[in-house]
Write a protein that holds these residues in place. Structure first.
Motif, PDB file in Angstrom:
ATOM      1  N   PRO A 118       0.806  -1.228   0.000  1.00 45.78           N
ATOM      2  CA  PRO A 118       0.000   0.000   0.000  1.00 45.78           C
ATOM      3  C   PRO A 118       0.835   1.271   0.000  1.00 45.78           C
ATOM      4  N   ARG A 122       0.410   6.549  -5.806  1.00 46.98           N
ATOM      5  CA  ARG A 122      -1.003   6.423  -6.142  1.00 46.98           C
ATOM      6  C   ARG A 122      -1.233   5.885  -7.552  1.00 46.98           C
ATOM      7  N   ASN A 123      -0.495   6.440  -8.512  1.00 44.64           N
ATOM      8  CA  ASN A 123      -0.758   6.019  -9.893  1.00 44.64           C
ATOM      9  C   ASN A 123      -0.191   4.629 -10.195  1.00 44.64           C
ATOM     10  N   PRO A 126      -2.257  -1.167  -7.588  1.00 44.18           N
ATOM     11  CA  PRO A 126      -2.821  -2.229  -8.425  1.00 44.18           C
ATOM     12  C   PRO A 126      -4.344  -2.141  -8.481  1.00 44.18           C
ATOM     13  N   GLU A 127      -4.896  -2.502  -9.643  1.00 48.18           N
ATOM     14  CA  GLU A 127      -6.357  -2.542  -9.783  1.00 48.18           C
ATOM     15  C   GLU A 127      -6.844  -3.981  -9.887  1.00 48.18           C
ATOM     16  N   GLY A 128      -5.949  -4.918  -9.723  1.00 50.53           N
ATOM     17  CA  GLY A 128      -6.324  -6.326  -9.756  1.00 50.53           C
ATOM     18  C   GLY A 128      -5.312  -7.140  -8.981  1.00 50.53           C
ATOM     19  N   PHE A 130      -6.115  -9.101  -6.515  1.00 51.27           N
ATOM     20  CA  PHE A 130      -6.536  -9.242  -5.120  1.00 51.27           C
ATOM     21  C   PHE A 130      -7.197 -10.596  -4.843  1.00 51.27           C
TER      22      PHE A 130
ATOM     23  N   LEU B  67     -13.358  -3.891  -5.988  1.00 46.82           N
ATOM     24  CA  LEU B  67     -12.266  -3.172  -5.331  1.00 46.82           C
ATOM     25  C   LEU B  67     -11.373  -2.511  -6.379  1.00 46.82           C
ATOM     26  N   GLY B  68     -11.062  -3.248  -7.443  1.00 44.54           N
ATOM     27  CA  GLY B  68     -10.236  -2.682  -8.506  1.00 44.54           C
ATOM     28  C   GLY B  68     -10.873  -1.445  -9.118  1.00 44.54           C
ATOM     29  N   VAL B  71     -10.338   1.475  -6.746  1.00 41.70           N
ATOM     30  CA  VAL B  71      -8.950   1.946  -6.867  1.00 41.70           C
ATOM     31  C   VAL B  71      -8.775   2.724  -8.169  1.00 41.70           C
ATOM     32  N   SER B  72      -9.410   2.224  -9.229  1.00 40.87           N
ATOM     33  CA  SER B  72      -9.278   2.873 -10.535  1.00 40.87           C
ATOM     34  C   SER B  72      -9.842   4.300 -10.517  1.00 40.87           C
ATOM     35  N   TYR B  74     -10.216   6.161  -7.924  1.00 43.35           N
ATOM     36  CA  TYR B  74      -9.336   6.946  -7.040  1.00 43.35           C
ATOM     37  C   TYR B  74      -8.149   7.477  -7.828  1.00 43.35           C
ATOM     38  N   LYS B  75      -7.532   6.599  -8.614  1.00 42.67           N
ATOM     39  CA  LYS B  75      -6.383   7.028  -9.409  1.00 42.67           C
ATOM     40  C   LYS B  75      -6.781   8.070 -10.445  1.00 42.67           C
ATOM     41  N   LEU B  77      -8.951  10.340 -10.240  1.00 41.28           N
ATOM     42  CA  LEU B  77      -9.210  11.687  -9.710  1.00 41.28           C
ATOM     43  C   LEU B  77      -7.949  12.545  -9.734  1.00 41.28           C
ATOM     44  N   GLY B  78      -6.808  11.878  -9.706  1.00 40.81           N
ATOM     45  CA  GLY B  78      -5.563  12.616  -9.831  1.00 40.81           C
ATOM     46  C   GLY B  78      -4.978  13.022  -8.487  1.00 40.81           C
ATOM     47  N   GLU B  79      -3.689  13.326  -8.506  1.00 39.92           N
ATOM     48  CA  GLU B  79      -2.990  13.736  -7.289  1.00 39.92           C
ATOM     49  C   GLU B  79      -3.661  14.963  -6.697  1.00 39.92           C
ATOM     50  N   VAL B  81      -6.430  15.128  -5.036  1.00 39.72           N
ATOM     51  CA  VAL B  81      -7.858  14.967  -4.757  1.00 39.72           C
ATOM     52  C   VAL B  81      -8.028  13.694  -3.918  1.00 39.72           C
ATOM     53  N   VAL B  82      -8.705  13.849  -2.769  1.00 39.11           N
ATOM     54  CA  VAL B  82      -8.849  12.750  -1.817  1.00 39.11           C
ATOM     55  C   VAL B  82     -10.101  11.947  -2.158  1.00 39.11           C
ATOM     56  N   MET B 101      -6.071  -2.728   1.535  1.00 42.24           N
ATOM     57  CA  MET B 101      -6.391  -1.465   0.892  1.00 42.24           C
ATOM     58  C   MET B 101      -7.101  -0.519   1.864  1.00 42.24           C
ATOM     59  N   SER B 103      -5.619   0.645   4.171  1.00 49.35           N
ATOM     60  CA  SER B 103      -4.598   1.627   4.538  1.00 49.35           C
ATOM     61  C   SER B 103      -4.478   2.738   3.491  1.00 49.35           C
ATOM     62  N   ILE B 104      -5.129   2.550   2.347  1.00 50.83           N
ATOM     63  CA  ILE B 104      -5.098   3.567   1.283  1.00 50.83           C
ATOM     64  C   ILE B 104      -6.213   4.593   1.489  1.00 50.83           C
TER      65      ILE B 104
END
Lengths: 176, 117
Positions: A118, A122-123, A126-128, A130, B67-68, B71-72, B74-75, B77-79, B81-82, B101, B103-104
């Protein structure tokens, strides 16, 4: 064992539930939508077997991950390929068998899920990847065999709030 | 599945109304989220909200594809942005925990809790 019958509402899915011996058999096409519908039947059936809600949730998650893997990797893009799922309750365990006629698992064994770091940027998150991590946490035994052109994946899950691996850094009971 | 957005000052609350977020619905979720997020420019410029809260209290099942998808978005939205999460049901919270995750993302019991923090 009762006869497998197509469901009235979902004729793609064949189902036999035997509450006397605590077993469920399902057969359905290898698509995301059919897996989703099969999981709804699984949930209802495990409720009828009077499993605890937490055990039902864990079983649904574990089996959905294993079935998604079949759909996405073993049989893709053959949407007519059939998946067979057998779920049997034996005392404090749930013994599940998934059969499909797709390609074998690479290395002829279930992959060891790599823990997600973790702390990566950020970029780079992983998106898979899991799925196997969660399967390993939620099963106490995971066996794969290739038999006569079929994949057989047996997953044994502890029931009644059995211990989850408390620390995701530890790879559960399947690591070498 | 439906996604609705409400703005509170600098925070955009996105409510995901669905009972499942799985392999069969994760692509749709990503498309819908981008649709509601694009209501403003969220690429870290001055105009967009600096924070999104994703409310998921109707979601009773999420798998690794779901979940993916979270995460996708989230990514995407760009640096700067929470993305926080609110109202996770126990089976959804379990997926975040088992994969670490959790913890993210900051996870709040409810949107109200997220908005006062």
């Amino acid at each position: 064992m009762c006869q497998m019958q197509p469901l009235d509402a979902k004729p793609n899915i064949y189902c036999a539930l035997d509450l006397e011996i605590g077993s469920l058999h399902l057969q359905f096409p290898a698509t995301d939508d059919d897996v989703s519908q099969a999981m709804a039947i699984l949930r209802q059936s495990l409720q009828q077997m009077e499993l605890a809600i937490e055990d039902i949730e864990k079983a649904e998650l574990t089996l959905a991950e294993a079935l998604n893997n079949v759909v996405e990797h073993a049989v893709y893009p053959d949407r007519n390929s059939q998946i067979f799922l057998r779920v049997e309750r034996e005392q404090d365990t749930l013994i599940c068998l998934i059969r499909d006629k797709g390609r074998p698992l690479p290395g002829a064994k279930p992959p060891v899920g790599k823990p997600v770091d973790p702390n990566v940027a950020r970029n780079m998150l992983p998106e898979g990847g899991f799925g196997w991590i969660m399967i390993q946490h939620l099963t106490k035994s995971l066996k794969y065999r290739r038999i006569k052109g079929e994949n057989h994946l047996e997953l044994v899950m502890p029931l009644a709030n059995g211990p989850e691996c408390p620390d995701p850094d530890v790879l559960g009971p399947h690591s070498p | 599945m439906q996604l609705d957005r409400q703005n509170f000052d600098d925070t955009a609350v996105v409510r995901c109304t669905a009972d499942r977020l799985d392999a069969a619905s994760s692509v749709k979720f990503k498309g819908l989220f981008r649709g509601v997020a694009d209501g403003a420019d969220n690429t870290g410029t001055d105009t967009g909200p600096k924070r999104f809260v994703l409310e998921m209290s109707t979601v009773q099942f999420m798998d690794s594809s779901g979940l993916g998808a979270v995460v996708s978005v989230y990514k995407s939205l760009g640096e700067g942005v929470v993305l926080d999460l609110a109202g996770l049901t126990p089976p959804v919270e379990r997926v975040f925990r088992l994969t670490k995750m959790d913890s993210i993302f900051k996870i709040f019991a409810s949107v109200d809790d997220a908005l006062v923090s």
